[in-house]
Write a protein that holds these residues in place. Sequence first.
Motif, PDB file in Angstrom:
ATOM      1  N   GLY A 215       0.816  -1.211   0.000  1.00  0.00           N
ATOM      2  CA  GLY A 215       0.000   0.000   0.000  1.00  0.00           C
ATOM      3  C   GLY A 215       0.846   1.256   0.000  1.00  0.00           C
ATOM      4  N   ILE A 216       1.870   1.293   0.865  1.00  0.00           N
ATOM      5  CA  ILE A 216       2.725   2.479   0.934  1.00  0.00           C
ATOM      6  C   ILE A 216       3.511   2.666  -0.363  1.00  0.00           C
ATOM      7  N   ALA A 217       3.987   1.551  -0.929  1.00  0.00           N
ATOM      8  CA  ALA A 217       4.710   1.649  -2.208  1.00  0.00           C
ATOM      9  C   ALA A 217       3.811   2.234  -3.295  1.00  0.00           C
ATOM     10  N   LEU A 218       2.545   1.841  -3.313  1.00  0.00           N
ATOM     11  CA  LEU A 218       1.608   2.368  -4.306  1.00  0.00           C
ATOM     12  C   LEU A 218       1.287   3.835  -4.042  1.00  0.00           C
ATOM     13  N   LEU A 219       1.235   4.230  -2.777  1.00  0.00           N
ATOM     14  CA  LEU A 219       0.996   5.639  -2.450  1.00  0.00           C
ATOM     15  C   LEU A 219       2.179   6.499  -2.890  1.00  0.00           C
ATOM     16  N   VAL A 220       3.389   5.987  -2.697  1.00  0.00           N
ATOM     17  CA  VAL A 220       4.586   6.697  -3.176  1.00  0.00           C
ATOM     18  C   VAL A 220       4.533   6.837  -4.699  1.00  0.00           C
ATOM     19  N   PHE A 221       4.149   5.750  -5.361  1.00  0.00           N
ATOM     20  CA  PHE A 221       4.045   5.797  -6.820  1.00  0.00           C
ATOM     21  C   PHE A 221       2.987   6.809  -7.259  1.00  0.00           C
ATOM     22  N   SER A 222       1.858   6.862  -6.556  1.00  0.00           N
ATOM     23  CA  SER A 222       0.804   7.825  -6.885  1.00  0.00           C
ATOM     24  C   SER A 222       1.332   9.251  -6.810  1.00  0.00           C
ATOM     25  N   PHE A 223       2.072   9.552  -5.734  1.00  0.00           N
ATOM     26  CA  PHE A 223       2.654  10.887  -5.562  1.00  0.00           C
ATOM     27  C   PHE A 223       3.632  11.202  -6.695  1.00  0.00           C
ATOM     28  N   VAL A 224       4.505  10.235  -6.997  1.00  0.00           N
ATOM     29  CA  VAL A 224       5.557  10.460  -7.983  1.00  0.00           C
ATOM     30  C   VAL A 224       4.995  10.587  -9.393  1.00  0.00           C
ATOM     31  N   SER A 225       4.100   9.684  -9.771  1.00  0.00           N
ATOM     32  CA  SER A 225       3.624   9.658 -11.161  1.00  0.00           C
ATOM     33  C   SER A 225       2.928  10.966 -11.538  1.00  0.00           C
ATOM     34  N   VAL A 226       2.132  11.506 -10.621  1.00  0.00           N
ATOM     35  CA  VAL A 226       1.461  12.782 -10.893  1.00  0.00           C
ATOM     36  C   VAL A 226       2.460  13.922 -10.889  1.00  0.00           C
ATOM     37  N   SER A 227       3.433  13.870  -9.973  1.00  0.00           N
ATOM     38  CA  SER A 227       4.442  14.927  -9.899  1.00  0.00           C
ATOM     39  C   SER A 227       5.242  15.026 -11.184  1.00  0.00           C
ATOM     40  N   LEU A 228       5.567  13.877 -11.783  1.00  0.00           N
ATOM     41  CA  LEU A 228       6.414  13.870 -12.976  1.00  0.00           C
ATOM     42  C   LEU A 228       5.833  14.711 -14.095  1.00  0.00           C
ATOM     43  N   TYR A 344      -5.126   6.701  -2.186  1.00  0.00           N
ATOM     44  CA  TYR A 344      -4.343   6.830  -3.413  1.00  0.00           C
ATOM     45  C   TYR A 344      -4.485   8.232  -3.996  1.00  0.00           C
ATOM     46  N   SER A 345      -5.698   8.751  -3.990  1.00  0.00           N
ATOM     47  CA  SER A 345      -5.949  10.093  -4.521  1.00  0.00           C
ATOM     48  C   SER A 345      -5.395  11.167  -3.596  1.00  0.00           C
ATOM     49  N   LEU A 346      -5.351  10.887  -2.296  1.00  0.00           N
ATOM     50  CA  LEU A 346      -4.802  11.855  -1.349  1.00  0.00           C
ATOM     51  C   LEU A 346      -3.325  12.106  -1.635  1.00  0.00           C
ATOM     52  N   ALA A 347      -2.599  11.055  -1.979  1.00  0.00           N
ATOM     53  CA  ALA A 347      -1.187  11.212  -2.338  1.00  0.00           C
ATOM     54  C   ALA A 347      -1.043  12.136  -3.543  1.00  0.00           C
ATOM     55  N   THR A 348      -1.986  12.017  -4.480  1.00  0.00           N
ATOM     56  CA  THR A 348      -1.993  12.890  -5.651  1.00  0.00           C
ATOM     57  C   THR A 348      -2.236  14.341  -5.244  1.00  0.00           C
ATOM     58  N   SER A 349      -3.196  14.552  -4.355  1.00  0.00           N
ATOM     59  CA  SER A 349      -3.538  15.907  -3.912  1.00  0.00           C
ATOM     60  C   SER A 349      -2.365  16.570  -3.195  1.00  0.00           C
ATOM     61  N   VAL A 350      -1.659  15.799  -2.388  1.00  0.00           N
ATOM     62  CA  VAL A 350      -0.480  16.343  -1.701  1.00  0.00           C
ATOM     63  C   VAL A 350       0.568  16.778  -2.723  1.00  0.00           C
ATOM     64  N   SER A 351       0.734  15.970  -3.768  1.00  0.00           N
ATOM     65  CA  SER A 351       1.682  16.318  -4.826  1.00  0.00           C
ATOM     66  C   SER A 351       1.308  17.641  -5.484  1.00  0.00           C
ATOM     67  N   ILE A 352       0.031  17.785  -5.803  1.00  0.00           N
ATOM     68  CA  ILE A 352      -0.428  18.989  -6.497  1.00  0.00           C
ATOM     69  C   ILE A 352      -0.222  20.241  -5.649  1.00  0.00           C
ATOM     70  N   MET A 353      -0.315  20.089  -4.326  1.00  0.00           N
ATOM     71  CA  MET A 353      -0.142  21.235  -3.439  1.00  0.00           C
ATOM     72  C   MET A 353       1.333  21.535  -3.154  1.00  0.00           C
ATOM     73  N   VAL A 354       2.158  20.499  -3.045  1.00  0.00           N
ATOM     74  CA  VAL A 354       3.530  20.674  -2.570  1.00  0.00           C
ATOM     75  C   VAL A 354       4.532  20.967  -3.685  1.00  0.00           C
ATOM     76  N   THR A 355       4.461  20.210  -4.786  1.00  0.00           N
ATOM     77  CA  THR A 355       5.514  20.295  -5.808  1.00  0.00           C
ATOM     78  C   THR A 355       5.618  21.657  -6.513  1.00  0.00           C
ATOM     79  N   PRO A 356       4.517  22.370  -6.762  1.00  0.00           N
ATOM     80  CA  PRO A 356       4.700  23.692  -7.396  1.00  0.00           C
ATOM     81  C   PRO A 356       5.531  24.646  -6.538  1.00  0.00           C
ATOM     82  N   TYR A 357       5.347  24.583  -5.220  1.00  0.00           N
ATOM     83  CA  TYR A 357       6.112  25.464  -4.335  1.00  0.00           C
ATOM     84  C   TYR A 357       7.594  25.077  -4.333  1.00  0.00           C
TER      85      TYR A 357
END
Length: 402
Positions: A215-228, A344-357
């Motif tokens: 589960g954690i590995a998939l959450l990391v992947f969710s964050f990374v894939s959207v960030s890329l 899974y979607s929460l990891a995406t939302s964190v990416s959208i908020m954090v990576t632009p900054y």
Amino acid sequence: MKKNHYGLLISSLYFNYIFQGMAAILLSQNMTNLRLHWQATTSQVTLVMSAIGLGRILSLYFSGYFSDKFGRKKTVLIAIISYMIFFSGMLLSPNYQLAFFLAMFGGISNAFLDTSTYPTLVEAYPDERINSSLSVLNKAFISLGQFLLPFITRYLLQHDLFFGWPFILCALCLFANMFYLMFARFPRSTTIIEKETQDIIQITSKNRGNFKIDGIALLVFSFVSVSLFNIFILWIPQYAENMRIVSHENSLIFVSLYSTGSFISVFFTSGIVKKGINIPKFISSCLVISGLTLISMLIHPNFVTVVIAAICIGIFTAGGIWQLGLALMLELFPKHKGKCTSYYSLATSVSIMVTPYITGLLSEQKITYVFWFIIVLNVIGLVASLIISYRYDKLVKQLVLN
């Protein structure tokens, strides 16, 4: 169950994602008009935009619980109503303060739409190859909405028409779709079956993975894939301009190449997944290719390498691998599909908020730092995908032996 038994239902659910794609860029496309409409500054309008992400984060966990507890139909209806509030609210709000509050409904609807649609796909088509393929196609409808809206906006500007027509059109189309979904027959959710047949659920809906690892590995992947792809699409024009590869006006060509690659890849990915390809290994391969093209672009910054990178990022990171990761999450943890979709979607939302900054700070130092940061994220995502692939293969072997 026939493969096309829920075809019309799934088409209706996909239809909603056209407007999710539009909602993501609608405010930025009308920033000047909204600034005048609300008598606000540019920073205040962008604050309203950030409320969408806030609403998504605040509602993701509850939306998953609601979906599992009360069913997919009620969840998707809440999503549509929330989007109608969002689209109409942006026009009716007299100031940015009220608009900020109503913009959160855009994030709420996003969360409820995901936690109803993806589980419905899995429950309508239990075959993992089919539901994974359908999950990828969802990306095409988001891209379609983002492709159509600029043409609509341009037409309104050229003919000096009211800027709010896209808002009204989105609300009306969603209302019509909601009317159909109110009477549509949804597949029975795993949660309902669990209440009725405890013995069957232990066999068919038993969690197969270990959430602390898989589960954690998939959450990391969710964050990374959207960030890329989010970071790439945001900064590639400035990189091309700063590296003196093209002029500012021509730098947008790379955005178009990325979008084209992303749209085409959705159907390619869907097709090969349907053929029965090993999804974790496919994800790892995509990350390897995207990483190599980014490294090539940074080491040899020229027109050809940037073109290749733009196309490859569109194809291999934005063409549906996020959806494939979600399909794996639901396959490994079928007992609480709505809740897992929320995580899974929460990891995406964190990416959208954090990576632009973060990338904004890096770009102030040097624009190339932004893309080295993408490569670091790519490596992290690759490690996570390899862990998933290794453990997934072990799981498949165990199931075969049993």
